[in-house]
Design a protein around this motif. Sequence first.
Motif, mmCIF file in Angstrom:
data_model
loop_
_atom_site.group_PDB
_atom_site.id
_atom_site.type_symbol
_atom_site.label_atom_id
_atom_site.label_comp_id
_atom_site.label_asym_id
_atom_site.label_seq_id
_atom_site.Cartn_x
_atom_site.Cartn_y
_atom_site.Cartn_z
ATOM 1 N N GLY A 110 0.826 -1.171 0.063
ATOM 2 C CA GLY A 110 0.141 0.012 0.112
ATOM 3 C C GLY A 110 0.803 1.258 -0.051
ATOM 4 O O GLY A 110 2.097 1.330 0.459
ATOM 5 N N GLY A 111 0.174 2.349 -0.432
ATOM 6 C CA GLY A 111 1.012 3.557 -0.446
ATOM 7 C C GLY A 111 1.193 4.127 -2.050
ATOM 8 O O GLY A 111 1.156 3.453 -2.824
ATOM 9 N N TYR A 112 1.479 5.408 -1.972
ATOM 10 C CA TYR A 112 1.478 6.181 -3.171
ATOM 11 C C TYR A 112 2.957 6.180 -3.903
ATOM 12 O O TYR A 112 3.172 6.963 -4.795
ATOM 13 C CB TYR A 112 0.693 7.577 -3.096
ATOM 14 N N SER A 113 3.783 5.715 -3.255
ATOM 15 C CA SER A 113 5.178 5.512 -3.732
ATOM 16 C C SER A 113 5.794 7.191 -4.209
ATOM 17 O O SER A 113 6.132 7.383 -5.248
ATOM 18 C CB SER A 113 5.391 4.458 -4.928
ATOM 19 N N GLN A 114 5.535 8.128 -3.212
ATOM 20 C CA GLN A 114 5.991 9.476 -3.835
ATOM 21 C C GLN A 114 7.393 9.596 -4.050
ATOM 22 O O GLN A 114 7.810 10.499 -4.526
ATOM 23 C CB GLN A 114 5.362 10.287 -2.649
ATOM 24 N N ARG A 115 8.168 8.762 -3.410
ATOM 25 C CA ARG A 115 9.593 8.651 -3.676
ATOM 26 C C ARG A 115 10.121 8.079 -4.976
ATOM 27 O O ARG A 115 11.102 8.109 -5.239
ATOM 28 C CB ARG A 115 10.344 8.140 -2.229
ATOM 29 N N LEU A 116 9.195 7.196 -5.363
ATOM 30 C CA LEU A 116 9.538 6.595 -6.717
ATOM 31 C C LEU A 116 8.108 6.820 -7.714
ATOM 32 O O LEU A 116 7.455 5.561 -7.726
ATOM 33 C CB LEU A 116 9.999 5.049 -6.608
ATOM 34 N N PRO A 117 7.856 7.790 -8.051
ATOM 35 C CA PRO A 117 6.481 7.866 -8.668
ATOM 36 C C PRO A 117 6.270 7.240 -9.969
ATOM 37 O O PRO A 117 4.892 6.974 -10.143
ATOM 38 C CB PRO A 117 6.303 9.532 -8.987
ATOM 39 N N SER A 118 7.275 6.362 -10.476
ATOM 40 C CA SER A 118 6.927 5.509 -11.643
ATOM 41 C C SER A 118 6.308 4.357 -11.002
ATOM 42 O O SER A 118 5.434 3.757 -12.037
ATOM 43 C CB SER A 118 8.109 5.289 -12.339
ATOM 44 N N ALA A 119 6.154 3.810 -9.814
ATOM 45 C CA ALA A 119 5.262 2.934 -9.169
ATOM 46 C C ALA A 119 4.118 3.422 -8.740
ATOM 47 O O ALA A 119 3.584 2.487 -8.104
ATOM 48 C CB ALA A 119 6.384 2.238 -8.271
ATOM 49 N N SER A 120 3.802 4.705 -8.750
ATOM 50 C CA SER A 120 2.661 5.186 -8.077
ATOM 51 C C SER A 120 1.258 4.664 -8.655
ATOM 52 O O SER A 120 0.255 4.167 -7.795
ATOM 53 C CB SER A 120 2.419 6.688 -8.055
ATOM 54 N N ALA A 121 1.068 4.724 -9.914
ATOM 55 C CA ALA A 121 -0.149 4.289 -10.318
ATOM 56 C C ALA A 121 -0.337 2.850 -10.342
ATOM 57 O O ALA A 121 -1.705 2.465 -10.006
ATOM 58 C CB ALA A 121 -0.240 4.838 -11.910
ATOM 59 N N LEU A 122 0.346 1.945 -10.748
ATOM 60 C CA LEU A 122 0.418 0.653 -10.953
ATOM 61 C C LEU A 122 0.913 -0.389 -9.770
ATOM 62 O O LEU A 122 0.595 -1.422 -9.467
ATOM 63 C CB LEU A 122 1.128 -0.082 -12.068
ATOM 64 N N GLY A 123 1.771 0.581 -8.926
ATOM 65 C CA GLY A 123 2.139 -0.153 -7.768
ATOM 66 C C GLY A 123 3.708 -0.703 -7.468
ATOM 67 O O GLY A 123 4.176 -1.330 -8.547
ATOM 68 N N LYS A 124 4.190 -0.592 -6.605
ATOM 69 C CA LYS A 124 5.597 -0.973 -6.096
ATOM 70 C C LYS A 124 5.581 -2.616 -6.409
ATOM 71 O O LYS A 124 6.785 -2.799 -6.834
ATOM 72 C CB LYS A 124 6.112 -0.631 -4.769
ATOM 73 N N VAL A 125 4.651 -3.013 -6.098
ATOM 74 C CA VAL A 125 4.932 -4.644 -6.275
ATOM 75 C C VAL A 125 4.699 -5.104 -7.535
ATOM 76 O O VAL A 125 5.180 -6.201 -7.930
ATOM 77 C CB VAL A 125 3.520 -5.280 -5.314
ATOM 78 N N PHE A 126 4.367 -3.970 -8.529
ATOM 79 C CA PHE A 126 4.308 -4.330 -9.999
ATOM 80 C C PHE A 126 5.605 -3.526 -10.690
ATOM 81 O O PHE A 126 5.491 -3.165 -11.992
ATOM 82 C CB PHE A 126 3.144 -4.296 -10.484
ATOM 83 N N MET A 127 6.500 -3.183 -9.921
ATOM 84 C CA MET A 127 7.883 -2.525 -10.529
ATOM 85 C C MET A 127 8.638 -3.604 -11.308
ATOM 86 O O MET A 127 8.708 -4.608 -11.008
ATOM 87 C CB MET A 127 8.606 -2.080 -9.177
ATOM 88 N N ALA A 128 8.777 -3.168 -12.527
ATOM 89 C CA ALA A 128 9.625 -4.145 -13.509
ATOM 90 C C ALA A 128 10.946 -4.166 -13.099
ATOM 91 O O ALA A 128 11.769 -3.214 -12.633
ATOM 92 C CB ALA A 128 9.453 -3.651 -14.915
ATOM 93 N N LEU A 129 11.658 -5.205 -13.183
ATOM 94 C CA LEU A 129 13.158 -5.393 -13.258
ATOM 95 C C LEU A 129 13.874 -6.188 -14.475
ATOM 96 O O LEU A 129 13.207 -6.848 -15.110
ATOM 97 C CB LEU A 129 13.336 -6.659 -12.018
ATOM 98 N N PRO A 130 15.134 -5.660 -14.608
ATOM 99 C CA PRO A 130 15.619 -5.990 -15.996
ATOM 100 C C PRO A 130 16.144 -7.607 -15.981
ATOM 101 O O PRO A 130 17.460 -8.010 -15.458
ATOM 102 C CB PRO A 130 16.984 -5.238 -15.968
ATOM 103 N N LEU A 131 15.093 -8.613 -15.760
ATOM 104 C CA LEU A 131 15.297 -9.943 -15.498
ATOM 105 C C LEU A 131 14.208 -10.780 -15.850
ATOM 106 O O LEU A 131 13.050 -10.271 -15.963
ATOM 107 C CB LEU A 131 15.404 -10.204 -13.773
ATOM 108 N N GLY A 132 14.518 -12.146 -16.504
ATOM 109 C CA GLY A 132 13.658 -12.697 -16.969
ATOM 110 C C GLY A 132 12.825 -12.624 -18.224
ATOM 111 O O GLY A 132 12.739 -11.317 -18.622
ATOM 112 N N GLU A 133 12.036 -13.717 -18.760
ATOM 113 C CA GLU A 133 11.374 -13.440 -19.962
ATOM 114 C C GLU A 133 10.210 -14.422 -19.636
ATOM 115 O O GLU A 133 10.385 -15.346 -19.793
ATOM 116 C CB GLU A 133 11.781 -13.584 -21.128
ATOM 117 N N PRO A 134 8.975 -13.674 -19.546
ATOM 118 C CA PRO A 134 8.345 -12.463 -19.408
ATOM 119 C C PRO A 134 9.133 -11.713 -18.349
ATOM 120 O O PRO A 134 9.281 -12.465 -17.209
ATOM 121 C CB PRO A 134 6.942 -12.228 -19.339
#
Length: 571
Positions: A110-134
């Motif tokens: 939970g939270g609006y991720s104001q310190r990492l706003p690219s994760a604000s709309a879709l959520g920190k738990v869905f932040m992409a990492l340069p790893l794996g495929e998909p």
Amino acid sequence: MDYNERLRNATREKLRKLDSLRGEEVQSEEFWDVVLVTAVDQSQKEAYELQIRDKLIRKEIPLGVHYKVLSDPPGPKIGNGGSTLYALQSLSDTFGKALSGLRVLLIHAGGYSQRLPSASALGKVFMALPLGEPVYQMLELKLAMYVDFPSQMKPGVLVTCADDIELYSIAEDEKVRFDQPGFTALAHPSPLSVGTSHGVFVLDQHEEFSNSEMKATSCLRFLHKPSINKMRDSGAIYKKGSRLSSEFVYTDSTYYIDFASVKSLLNLLKELGPLDCEIDAYGDFLQALGPQATIDYTNNTSNVTKEESSLVEIRRKIFNRLKGTPLNVILLNNSKFYHIGTTSEYIFHLTEDEALRAELGLMSSAFSLHEEENSSSCVIHSILDPSSSVGAGSVVEYSRLGKGASVGRGSIVSGCWISPGLSVPDGAFMHLLCIKHQEQTKYVTVFFGINDDLKRSVRSPSFLQDLNLFGISLANCLPCWEIETECLRFSGDSSSCNVWNACLFPICSDQQSSLLASLQMLQAILTGSNCPLPADTKLVSMWECLQWKNLEEMLNLRMGLHEAIRQKRSD
């Protein structure tokens, strides 16, 4: 084999194991029975459910698991401790007596991720990492790092947060077991400076802890964000055997609650009634545990963001309910703890941190069309023209860069379509949001400086000189756009004026014009030139974008990129 190599190999094995389970029906005890993700409100809950549904359809996560999302109740902020209590109540309401036989992973997201706003709309738990495929997101990484736990765990709940990564290795004949009564926490050797901003375990000094990669023991007491003097006075500092330095402490990350303790917490929630203040799942729960725990901490509110009058009384009730409950710790002597919750941490860990890149196998370019790989930048799920460029220390995700387009050094570009020839400057944060405005889908590209403090607030617009955008006083930015100070609108809580609430960003009809409009505004303040906005321009804030976000369209854009990447690869 050295310890670093052991850590790398152990991590890769966990990733391999999760990859073998992605899209497969898992058996009970082979994996989690329930994965519960917390959200701050109903809107965020719907966003999370939508993304989990899509992951299941695309078979990106194990099947046959109860994936659930729970939002905090409307009203006052309740913290991750309050979220934990409500999550346990929700599990009890859903599963009843069957809960006593389930293994649950509880991820606080939970939270609006104001310190990492690219994760604000879709959520920190869905932040992409340069790893794996998909491409892995934080949800998959959490499932991978804990993939060995369910088979070694008695029914209960494992509590973790969405924006940190714990890596560890243990000997082949060892297992991390969660089978003791009470709470069981993972502990990591850390420098004393790290201990001041985390929880620190006080163990019995008569034992020898650091000769093996793992040691299970009991904890005398838990300190929450203690000073170095407090650590020293409490006997929390250890001086030999660590690979860190001559002095170290054991700090917290994830912890397990056995079912008997879950019942205690459910009874505690009944006693407390509706919560009206923030409770910390670490400081307020774990400080009540262990034989040397005292009630003194309940009066210490120095680490509290917003102190409510009821907090001390609630802490006392927590202490009285949990006192006498054992606190076990599993010392992971060859382990690393990484936090990825701010723009600077995100850039560092994805582009500069050689250790994490080696341990996780992070790539410079993941699931992207990107010919010139620059090992000091990071491109995820994006399409880049061969003549475009990305500067060192920059992260580009879910974006398109046209012919001759460029991104400067140390920037974050998320969800943007950069037209041919355009340049994003150094140190810029640019993120496209899709919104619903007047029944139509529109686009807003928010822009900040990487080091801007979006939470910094002033009492009224008359103090604009104290708010910075790209390190430039907001009072000096407005004339560049020919906006009168009295015309600047702040959304949301009118008593709090900050860059997050400031209506600065133009609404546009498509991705490319949105990026261009925001980039022109940004270039104007950097050069001190004039960029008057068209008379009919509607400006919105980051706060408003999140209220009006069009999640389906944001995910459709990503899926369109996905299909384009796949198509061009097959060609």
